[in-house]
Design an enzyme around this catalytic site. Structure first.
Site, PDB file in Angstrom:
ATOM      1  N   CYS A 397      -0.282  -3.038   0.835  1.00  0.00           N
ATOM      2  CA  CYS A 397       0.773  -2.276   0.186  1.00  0.00           C
ATOM      3  C   CYS A 397       0.436  -2.073  -1.294  1.00  0.00           C
ATOM      4  O   CYS A 397      -0.438  -1.287  -1.618  1.00  0.00           O
ATOM      5  CB  CYS A 397       2.116  -2.965   0.396  1.00  0.00           C
ATOM      6  N   HIS A 524       2.249  -3.318   6.213  1.00  0.00           N
ATOM      7  CA  HIS A 524       2.228  -4.789   6.150  1.00  0.00           C
ATOM      8  C   HIS A 524       1.821  -5.349   7.517  1.00  0.00           C
ATOM      9  O   HIS A 524       2.675  -5.673   8.339  1.00  0.00           O
ATOM     10  CB  HIS A 524       3.607  -5.324   5.761  1.00  0.00           C
ATOM     11  N   GLU A 526       0.833  -8.165   8.335  1.00  0.00           N
ATOM     12  CA  GLU A 526       1.194  -9.569   8.553  1.00  0.00           C
ATOM     13  C   GLU A 526       2.440  -9.729   9.402  1.00  0.00           C
ATOM     14  O   GLU A 526       2.622 -10.750  10.083  1.00  0.00           O
ATOM     15  CB  GLU A 526       1.380 -10.289   7.213  1.00  0.00           C
TER      16      GLU A 526
END
Length: 599
Positions: A397, A524, A526
């Site tokens: 990001c 993102h 994750e």
């Protein structure tokens, strides 16, 4: 529908989220479908505007919901996809009730906490509990509800009352209360003290809720006499008192509960005792492998919130998933971005030197997402160091935007290149506010949730890591984007934007082809990483940091090699990270042979 309520006492931060997730794993292993709800008693409608220092990371869901980090625990442990309504806050409930009152739905009645607020809470729980979350159209069998905070918090009182009513509403065999409490040891005495837990349970019972199970957090297993004492004073059978003592990693918690027959106690209370023993073989193998890893891989996380690891919880988990897959012991070096800046050398030379030593000693560098201009120069410095010294780099990001700014400054020689977030008057705006963004309203105004990215270069590292698919779906949370008017200039200089949105104007993935691993992603990744399914960009970072990326990419081009090899040792016959232990690729693995992967 069966319900398991998890409450906490004595102090916050005991691990109610991990306990609730572990109970879910246990029930799933018994063959049940499980969903989860987190109740946060704060007045915010969601976690989107809360500082990471205040409340840890903001977790983002597929539908764009900005929620409490515990929903990340639920998704990772249970491999499910929740909705924004699975996170209930006081703000949401009061907003819902006041909206109904304004429309006249209460027919002139005085609107009160009881029954209007408490009814709204119960109706919300029942409505959300039946939403399918496991990729099928089937509703869950059990809903696990975690009540945030500790018993006695004034803001929790409406929820406690609602849950008291709810326990009677759903009936005796459909509700189980698990109370997580602390049993501490005073160093002076060396004895396990039960009094805090006694007071916590007494307070819970005074509010109308009686625990069926006690989950006691402690450094070591509870002594039998301590269990007996708790049973006597808390009116909980000894067989229903379990110890959640300190373990090497949280993947052991479901195993701890199973070893103490917690599933029997829960299933008996829920009148489901006919179910068989939970099968946690894969879970146990993963926990044991994680414990035995010894060869380190050092990753420097250069960020703004390095003083609180929960600010980057999902990033840490994704790194852990990838490092276990690569059979390396993860070592994270926290590098405050501001400490890398030259101004820090004149203020605190020791901090400046220490930050640079950590950066130079790392096998890989990660710059995570964030907001605000503090530490921006330090992040740019970290990206430049990784680019110029062939150190594996992943920017997420803001981290991707930083990489673009650094490239424009250093390679294109645009010295004033910047983001309009940090310099609204820059003559070379590499990063700009999205057209639909807002500078005046912070909550819910970003580009949020799952969005599609198409690969424009099928031969790039990122496409190969994702399994050579045409597109991927990943979760976003950003207000600024790479300026599409500068793309041609950047690409002509060697910065490749290999992934873009469906319009082709939003840059999603960048790479440097002549670098061992230099990747930036606007999304993102994750948030979609799972213990058995590591996120592709993180897997690439760890593999590159271990020196095994090229071997991994070749393996992914010849997937028949995977069942026999482990990416940690270039060809040795070891358990493969995508293998379930029986020389078979896991059916729910990361990679897909189809057109796309819903990561």
């Amino acid at each position: 529908m069966k319900y398991v309520l998890v409450t906490g006492g004595v102090v916050s931060g005991l691990g109610k989220g991990v306990t609730a997730s572990s109970i879910g794993v246990l029930l799933q292993a018994c063959g049940l479908r499980v969903t989860s709800i987190k109740i946060d008693p704060y007045l915010n409608t969601d976690a989107g505007t809360m500082s990471p220092f205040e409340h840890g990371e903001v977790f983002v869901l597929d539908d764009g919901g900005e929620v409490d980090l515990d929903l990340g625990n639920y998704e990772r442990f249970l491999d499910i996809k929740l909705t924004r309504d699975n996170n209930i806050t006081t703000g949401k409930i009061y907003q819902f009730v006041i909206s109904k009152e304004r429309k006249g739905d209460y027919l002139g009645n005085t609107v009160q906490v009881v029954p209007h607020i408490t009814d709204a809470i119960q109706e919300w729980i029942e409505r959300v509990a039946i939403i399918p979350v496991d990729g099928t159209e089937e509703p869950a069998d059990v809903c696990i509800i975690e009540l945030g905070g500790t018993i006695g918090d004034i803001e929790s009182m409406p929820f406690i009352e609602a849950l008291c009513q709810f326990s009677h509403r759903v009936g005796h065999g459909n509700f189980c209360l698990v109370h997580v409490s602390l049993v501490l040891v005073l160093n002076v005495v060396g004895e396990q003290k039960t009094k805090p837990t006694q007071h916590s349970v007494r307070g819970l019972r005074a509010l109308g809720l009686t625990p069926n199970i006690l989950a006691c957090r402690s450094e070591k297993p509870l002594d039998e006499n301590v269990k007996w004492k708790l049973s006597q004073f808390c009116h909980v059978p000894v067989d229903n008192i379990f110890t959640l003592y300190d373990v090497p990693n949280i993947w052991h918690v479901p195993l701890l509960l199973k070893d103490q027959n917690a599933h029997i106690a829960i299933l008996t209370k829920l009148e489901l005792s006919s179910l068989g023993e939970p099968n946690l073989e894969k879970w146990m193998n993963r926990a044991v492998i994680c414990d035995k890893l010894h060869e380190p891989v050092r990753i420097a996380i250069v960020g703004k919130y390095t003083g609180l690891s929960d600010s980057y919880l999902s990033v840490l988990k994704a790194l852990l998933h990838a490092s276990v897959a690569c059979r390396r012991k993860l070592v994270v070096d926290w590098v405050p971005a501001t400490d890398l800046e030259e101004i820090r050398a004149s203020e605190e030379l020791n901090l400046h030197q220490n930050a640079w030593n950590l950066l130079k000693g790392a096998d890989g560098v990660l710059v995570p997402g964030g907001f605000g201009d503090r530490g921006i120069q330090g992040k740019i410095i970290a990206a430049k160091y990784a680019r110029e010294n062939n150190i594996p780099f992943l920017g997420i990001c803001l981290g991707m935007q930083i990489a673009v700014i650094e490239f424009a400054c250093s390679v294109l020689k645009l010295e004033d290149a910047n983001s309009t977030e940090f310099d609204p008057n820059t003559k070379n705006p590499c990063v700009i506010l999205m057209p639909e963004g807002s500078k005046t309203h912070m909550g819910g105004t970003m580009r949020l949730g799952s969005r599609r990215t198409f690969f424009h270069d099928v031969d790039c590292k990122s496409a190969k890591l994702y399994g050579n698919v045409r597109y991927i779906d990943e979760r976003h949370r950003h207000r600024y984007e790479v300026n599409p008017n500068m793309i041609m200039e950047l690409e002509n200089a060697g910065l490749a934007f290999v992934g873009k949105d469906e319009s082709g104007r939003r840059m999603e993935i960048l790479e440097l082809h002549d670098h061992p691993y230099f990747v930036g992603v606007q999304f993102h990744p994750e948030y979609n990483s799972r213990p058995g399914k590591p996120s592709a960009p993180f897997l690439g970072l760890i593999a590159a940091a271990c020196g095994n990326l090229e071997w991994l990419l070749r393996s992914l081009d010849h997937s028949d090699m995977l069942p026999h090899k482990d990416i940690s040792s270039n060809g040795a016959r070891k358990l493969n990270p995508y293998q379930n232990g029986n020389n078979n690729i896991c059916s729910h693995g990361l990679f897909s042979n189809g057109d796309g992967v819903h990561a």
